[in-house]
Design a protein around this motif. Sequence first.
Motif, PDB file in Angstrom:
ATOM      1  N   TRP A  83       4.175  -1.943 -15.801  1.00  0.00           N
ATOM      2  CA  TRP A  83       3.924  -2.179 -14.264  1.00  0.00           C
ATOM      3  C   TRP A  83       3.056  -1.896 -13.750  1.00  0.00           C
ATOM      4  O   TRP A  83       2.074  -2.741 -13.497  1.00  0.00           O
ATOM      5  N   LEU A  84       2.073  -0.772 -14.192  1.00  0.00           N
ATOM      6  CA  LEU A  84       1.128  -0.112 -13.895  1.00  0.00           C
ATOM      7  C   LEU A  84      -0.192  -0.680 -13.724  1.00  0.00           C
ATOM      8  O   LEU A  84      -1.276  -0.575 -13.473  1.00  0.00           O
ATOM      9  N   THR A  85       0.698  -1.031 -15.702  1.00  0.00           N
ATOM     10  CA  THR A  85      -1.190  -1.726 -15.685  1.00  0.00           C
ATOM     11  C   THR A  85      -1.324  -2.874 -15.631  1.00  0.00           C
ATOM     12  O   THR A  85      -2.718  -3.126 -15.598  1.00  0.00           O
ATOM     13  N   LEU A  86      -0.451  -3.457 -15.286  1.00  0.00           N
ATOM     14  CA  LEU A  86      -0.334  -4.565 -14.967  1.00  0.00           C
ATOM     15  C   LEU A  86      -1.264  -5.326 -13.248  1.00  0.00           C
ATOM     16  O   LEU A  86      -2.028  -5.904 -12.849  1.00  0.00           O
ATOM     17  N   LEU A  87      -0.399  -4.419 -12.698  1.00  0.00           N
ATOM     18  CA  LEU A  87      -0.555  -3.799 -11.167  1.00  0.00           C
ATOM     19  C   LEU A  87      -2.278  -3.369 -10.688  1.00  0.00           C
ATOM     20  O   LEU A  87      -3.284  -3.463 -10.242  1.00  0.00           O
ATOM     21  N   GLY A  88      -2.537  -1.956 -11.798  1.00  0.00           N
ATOM     22  CA  GLY A  88      -4.041  -2.278 -11.805  1.00  0.00           C
ATOM     23  C   GLY A  88      -5.015  -3.108 -12.618  1.00  0.00           C
ATOM     24  O   GLY A  88      -6.173  -3.171 -11.652  1.00  0.00           O
ATOM     25  N   GLY A  90      -4.469  -5.798 -11.690  1.00  0.00           N
ATOM     26  CA  GLY A  90      -5.229  -7.471 -10.732  1.00  0.00           C
ATOM     27  C   GLY A  90      -5.639  -6.555  -9.774  1.00  0.00           C
ATOM     28  O   GLY A  90      -6.050  -7.702  -8.788  1.00  0.00           O
ATOM     29  N   LEU A  91      -6.239  -5.493  -9.913  1.00  0.00           N
ATOM     30  CA  LEU A  91      -6.690  -5.153  -8.460  1.00  0.00           C
ATOM     31  C   LEU A  91      -7.679  -5.736  -8.458  1.00  0.00           C
ATOM     32  O   LEU A  91      -9.114  -6.408  -7.585  1.00  0.00           O
ATOM     33  N   PHE A  92      -8.289  -6.503  -9.512  1.00  0.00           N
ATOM     34  CA  PHE A  92     -10.106  -6.695 -10.054  1.00  0.00           C
ATOM     35  C   PHE A  92      -9.574  -8.545 -10.751  1.00  0.00           C
ATOM     36  O   PHE A  92     -10.714  -8.830 -10.867  1.00  0.00           O
ATOM     37  N   ILE A  93      -8.209  -9.391 -11.011  1.00  0.00           N
ATOM     38  CA  ILE A  93      -8.165 -10.645 -11.575  1.00  0.00           C
ATOM     39  C   ILE A  93      -7.127 -10.929 -10.372  1.00  0.00           C
ATOM     40  O   ILE A  93      -6.354 -10.116 -10.902  1.00  0.00           O
ATOM     41  N   PRO A  94      -7.563 -11.917 -10.073  1.00  0.00           N
ATOM     42  CA  PRO A  94      -6.347 -11.923  -9.372  1.00  0.00           C
ATOM     43  C   PRO A  94      -5.193 -12.892 -10.100  1.00  0.00           C
ATOM     44  O   PRO A  94      -4.900 -13.543 -11.268  1.00  0.00           O
TER      45      PRO A  94
END
Length: 136
Positions: A83-88, A90-94
């Motif tokens: 979850w945390l990896t995709l959250l991170g 997602g900060l750079f790739i919409p």
Amino acid sequence: MDVRQAKESRNLVLDYALGASLLGLIPITSLLSLKFLVTIILIIKMCWDIGRKWKFARGQDILAIIGYCFGWLGAFAMAFMAWLTLLGIGLFIPYISSFKLASALFTLTWMVGQSTNQYYASGHGKSKKRKSGHEV
């Protein structure tokens, strides 16, 4: 260990994990509690079905039981990391962060299923030997 039975159990775990990840893809955020509740029910049902496939094999030693408990803890830790990896990311790739819940639910269900599968498989060989007359 029965190879066919192990393959069927892995496929069963994959089916449940994909089902749980589909719950995470539902875009309605107000259903988060319901998603978690359904996922918990799916995981309990999956563990029951895996146990039935292995005929609820007994005979696991203390290390297998401890490993099973750590498997559950590791599953929650890895689900959080997914979850945390995709959250991170997602900060750079919409739009990538919209998959974070699906990823976490898949990881949690997959790891719990594999841990349960290994737990019952470790007792399956011992119970089979006991039934055939060979002592362990």
